[in-house]
Design an enzyme around this catalytic site. Structure first.
Site, PDB file in Angstrom:
ATOM      1  CG  HIS A 122      40.058 -84.910 -35.664  1.00 20.91           C
ATOM      2  ND1 HIS A 122      40.747 -85.234 -36.804  1.00 20.91           N
ATOM      3  CD2 HIS A 122      40.242 -83.577 -35.467  1.00 20.91           C
ATOM      4  CE1 HIS A 122      41.351 -84.138 -37.276  1.00 20.91           C
ATOM      5  NE2 HIS A 122      41.056 -83.121 -36.491  1.00 20.91           N
ATOM      6  CG  ASP A 165      42.530 -81.456 -33.351  1.00 19.73           C
ATOM      7  OD1 ASP A 165      41.861 -82.213 -32.609  1.00 19.73           O
ATOM      8  OD2 ASP A 165      43.121 -81.864 -34.360  1.00 19.73           O
ATOM      9  CD  GLU A 166      42.485 -79.982 -38.044  1.00 15.61           C
ATOM     10  OE1 GLU A 166      43.145 -79.456 -38.945  1.00 15.61           O
ATOM     11  OE2 GLU A 166      42.484 -81.207 -37.832  1.00 15.61           O
ATOM     12  CB  ALA A 167      35.543 -78.907 -33.119  1.00 19.21           C
TER      13      ALA A 167
END
Ligand code: NGO
EC number: 3.2.1.52
Length: 651
Positions: free
Chosen positions: A266, A329-331
Site C-alpha cells: 500500500h 496488510d496485503e503485502a
C-alpha cells in the site's frame, strides 16, 4: 446524504422542482432507557430536572474543561448564559465533580444523579466526566443539539446511572488516503463520534493513492505523493500544524488519534515520490485506481529503513497517543520472509520512540517478532485466525474490526449507492449481532483491547457519504465496545437507536434510514433546488459531481449575488433550514440569510469544503409564519458566495 438515504426507502413527490421528503418528528423528552451505548446500570426515578435559564455549571479545577465543553453545547440551543462557577454543595444546576463516584466507574466511567433540584456528574477522571456528559446530552431533548436557540423546556429524567466501558478501546478509522478529507470534515466527525463514547480515531494516512501528512525530511511524499486520489481528483495532505490541530481537537474531546503509515505494501504514493525506495530505482506513476496488493517498499535496500525511521520519528513527534500503526496488510508484492525481515526492523523503530506497535493482524505472523504490548487489528471475515491466535499467545492484544461486521465502507444492502461489498452487506443488525469477546476462537475477552469500525474511502468522497455510512452502524459498534454483554439485545437496541434519529436530523447528520429500525414518525421536509430559485448575479451550472437535481448555482464574483426561494408553511412555527453548498477555496465565503427581509444570520460562515464537488450542509433554525415566506442567501464578500445546491426546510 439524504439524497441516497431517501432514494432507497422513499417515493419522492416531485412537482416544479420542489421535493417533499419525510423527516423526523419533533423530539420528545428523553428517558433513561434511551441512551446509546446502554449504560451498565440505570435506576430511573419519578423526578424530572428542568434546566432553569439562570442555571450554572459547577466545576472543580480538573473538570473545568469538560464544563466549558458542556456549556458550549447547551448554550447554543438553550440561549442560556450557563456560567461556569466553582463547585460547592451540589444543590442546583449541573455539577461536574471528581470525587464521590461509585468506585466501579474506574478511569473512564461516571455516576450521574438527577433529582428535581440538580444534575450531579461524578467521576474519577475528566475522561469519565466527559463520557457522563455524552449521556447527559442524550437525556436532554433532541433539540439540545440545535445550533440555534430553541424554546425548550430542557428536561432531564430523574434517577441514577452508574456506567463504565466493557473495553478500553472503542475506535473508528477514516481512510484519508483513498479520498482526502479536509480538517473541517475530520473535526465534524470527531464531534459526532464523541457522542457515542468513541475514544480512538485511527487515521489511515498513506496508501497507494495518496500520502496525506507532511514529512519534512521527505517533502515530496506530501507535495507529490499527496497530489491525487482515487478517481484522479486533487487529493491533498495535512501540514504538521493541521495534523496537530486535529490531534488537539480530538484530545479536547477525549479522543486519541492513532496515525497509520501502511507498510510495506500500500505504498505506491511513496514509491512514486522517491525512485530510491524502489528496488529497481524507477519511480512508478501515481495511482488513482482501487486495486490492492501490487506495491511494496524495497525491503532489501538500506535507504528503506532510513526512510521509515525518518517518517516514524516525525510522526511520533506529532503524536501524544500511545500507538503508531504500521499497517502491514496485503503485502502481496513481498515474500513472507521479506515481510518478516521488514517488520522486524520496523517495529523497534516504533518502540524506540516509546510508542506501541499497532498493525493489521498480518503482523501476527510467527516470523514477525512480538514487541511489548503489541496490538493486532483483526480485519478478517472468519471466526478463527492463526495469525491472531499466534500473536495473542505471545502477549498481543486484539482490536476487533471483522470486515463482515465492523467495516463501515460495506454497503447496507445491494441497493446502497456507495460502498463496497467484498466482505458482505452489513445492515444495522449485522453490525450489532456479534460479540467482540468471543468472535474469534482462541481469543478470550481478556485479550481483546476493544473494537474499531474502519471506514475505507474508495467510494466515500464527501462528508455526507461519511455520515451516511457511519450512522446508524457506528453507534452499534460503539455499544459493542462499551456496554456489558449481558445488556446485548437487538430488540432493545433498535428501540434505543430509533430515538437517535431526530437527534441526528437536528445535528444535520443525514443518516441511512434503515428499514430495520422504526424511526419516529415523520414531520415534513421540503427541498428547494437552487437552480429553480430566483437567482441574482449567479449562473446555473452542472459541472461538479455530487449536486442534486439538475444543477447548482455558481455565484459570479459580485458582492450581493444571491439565491432567493419562496417556501410555504401550513402553520407558523420553528423550522430547520439546511443549505447545501460547496466551497472549493480555503476562504470563508459568508452569506447573509434573511427571512421575509429580516436578517436571521449575519455573515453566516460557509467554510471551505475542500473542493467544488465536495458538498456540505449548513443548518440553522428560524421561525416561519404560516403561508409563503421568502428566504434569501446573499453573498457578502466581493468574491461571491459558495456554490449552492439546495435549501431544505424541515418543520
Ligand atoms: C481491506 C484492505 C483495504 C481496503 C479495504 C476495503 C484492509 C485492512 N486492507 O482492509 O486496503 O481499502 O479492505 O474494504
Amino acid at each position: 446524504m439524504g439524497r441516497f438515504a431517501r432514494m432507497v426507502v422513499t417515493v419522492l413527490l416531485v412537482s416544479s422542482g420542489v421535493i417533499v421528503l419525510p423527516a423526523s418528528a419533533p423530539a420528545v423528552a428523553a428517558t433513561m432507557a434511551d441512551v446509546v451505548p446502554v449504560p451498565v446500570s440505570t435506576q430511573p426515578s419519578a423526578a424530572v430536572y428542568t434546566l432553569p435559564s439562570g442555571a450554572s455549571i459547577f466545576t472543580e479545577p480538573g473538570s473545568a474543561d469538560v464544563g466549558t465543553y458542556l456549556a458550549g453545547i447547551l448554550r447554543r440551543s438553550t440561549g442560556y448564559a450557563l456560567p461556569i462557577a466553582a463547585a460547592g454543595q451540589p444543590t442546583s444546576g449541573i455539577s461536574l465533580l471528581l470525587s464521590g463516584a461509585d468506585p466501579s466507574v474506574g478511569a473512564q466511567g461516571y455516576q450521574l444523579d438527577v433529582t428535581a433540584a440538580a444534575v450531579v456528574l461524578r467521576a474519577q477522571t475528566a475522561t469519565g466526566l466527559f463520557n457522563g456528559v455524552q449521556t447527559l446530552r442524550q437525556l436532554l431533548p433532541a433539540e439540545i443539539e440545535s445550533a440555534t436557540v430553541r424554546p425548550g423546556p430542557w428536561t432531564v429524567p430523574g434517577g441514577r446511572i452508574v456506567d463504565y466501558p466493557r473495553f478500553p478501546y472503542r475506535g473508528t478509522m477514516l481512510d484519508v488516503a483513498r479520498h482526502f478529507h479536509p480538517v473541517a470534515t475530520i473535526k465534524q466527525h470527531i464531534d459526532r463520534i464523541a457522542l457515542y463514547k468513541i475514544n480512538y480515531l485511527h487515521l489511515h494516512l498513506s496508501d497507494d493513492q495518496g500520502w496525506r501528512i507532511v514529512v519534512d525530511t521527505w517533502p515530496r511524499l506530501a507535495t507529490f505523493g499527496g497530489s491525487t486520489q482515487v478517481g484522479g481528483g486533487a487529493g491533498g495532505y495535512y501540514t504538521k500544524a493541521q495534523f496537530q490541530d486535529i490531534v488537539a481537537y480530538a484530545a479536547a474531546r477525549h479522543i486519541t488519534i492513532v496515525p497509520e503509515i501502511d507498510m510495506p505494501g500500500h505504498t505506491n504514493a511513496a514509491l512514486a515520490s522517491y525512485a530510491d525506495l524502489n528496488c529497481n530505482g524507477v519511480a512508478p506513476a501515481l495511482y488513482t485506481g482501487t486495486a490492492v496488493g501490487f506495491s511494496s517498499l524495497c525491503t532489501t535496500k538500506e535507504i528503506t529503513y532510513t526512510f521509515v525511521n525518518d517518517v516514524l520519528g516525525e510522526l511520533a513527534a506529532l503524536t501524544p497517543g500511545p500507538y503508531l500503526h504500521v499497517g502491514g496488510d496485503e503485502a502481496s508484492a513481498t515474500s513472507a520472509a521479506q515481510y518478516a525481515t521488514f517488520m522486524n526492523r520496523v517495529q523497534p523503530l516504533v518502540t524506540a520512540r516509546n510508542k506501541t506497535v499497532m498493525g493489521w493482524h498480518q503482523i501476527g505472523a510467527s516470523a514477525v517478532q512480538h514487541s511489548a504490548n503489541r496490538v493486532v487489528q483483526y480485519w478478517g471475515t472468519g471466526t478463527s485466525d492463526s495469525l491472531v491466535t499466534t500473536a495473542v499467545s505471545r502477549g498481543a492484544k486484539v482490536v476487533m474490526s471483522p470486515a463482515n461486521k465492523a467495516y463501515l465502507d460495506m454497503k447496507y444492502t445491494s441497493a446502497t449507492p456507495i460502498g463496497l461489498s467484498w466482505a458482505g452487506l452489513i445492515e444495522v443488525q449485522t453490525a450489532y449481532e456479534w460479540n467482540p469477546g468471543t468472535h474469534v476462537s482462541g481469543v478470550p475477552a481478556t485479550a481483546v483491547l476493544g473494537v474499531e469500525a474502519p471506514m475505507w474511502t474508495e467510494t466515500i468522497v464527501t462528508e455526507e457519504h461519511i455520515e451516511f455510512m457511519a450512522f446508524p452502524r457506528l453507534p452499534a459498534i460503539a455499544e459493542l465496545g462499551w456496554s456489558p454483554w449481558s445488556t446485548h439485545d437487538w430488540t432493545a437496541f433498535r428501540a434505543r437507536l430509533a430515538v437517535q434519529g431526530p437527534r441526528w436530523t437536528i445535528m444535520g447528520i443525514d443518516f441511512y434510514r434503515s428499514p430495520q429500525i422504526t424511526w419516529p414518525a415523520a414531520g415534513s421536509t421540503v427541498r428547494y433546488e437552487a437552480e429553480n430559485a430566483a437567482i441574482s448575479q449567479g449562473v446555473v451550472e452542472a459541472n461538479h459531481a455530487g449536486y442534486s437535481g439538475t444543477g447548482f448555482v455558481n455565484y459570479d464574483s459580485v458582492a450581493g449575488s444571491r439565491v432567493q426561494w419562496t417556501v410555504t408553511a401550513p402553520a407558523a412555527g420553528t423550522a430547520t433550514l439546511r443549505l447545501r453548498y460547496a466551497n472549493g477555496t480555503t476562504a470563508n465565503r459568508p452569506m447573509d440569510i434573511t427571512v421575509n427581509g429580516t436578517l436571521v444570520a449575519d455573515e453566516l460562515a460557509f467554510a471551505g469544503t475542500g473542493a467544488w464537488a465536495t458538498w456540505q450542509t449548513r443548518t440553522l433554525t428560524v421561525t416561519l409564519p404560516a403561508g409563503t415566506s421568502t428566504i434569501r442567501a446573499a453573498a457578502t464578500t466581493a468574491i461571491g458566495g459558495p456554490n449552492v445546491d439546495y435549501l431544505e426546510v424541515q418543520r
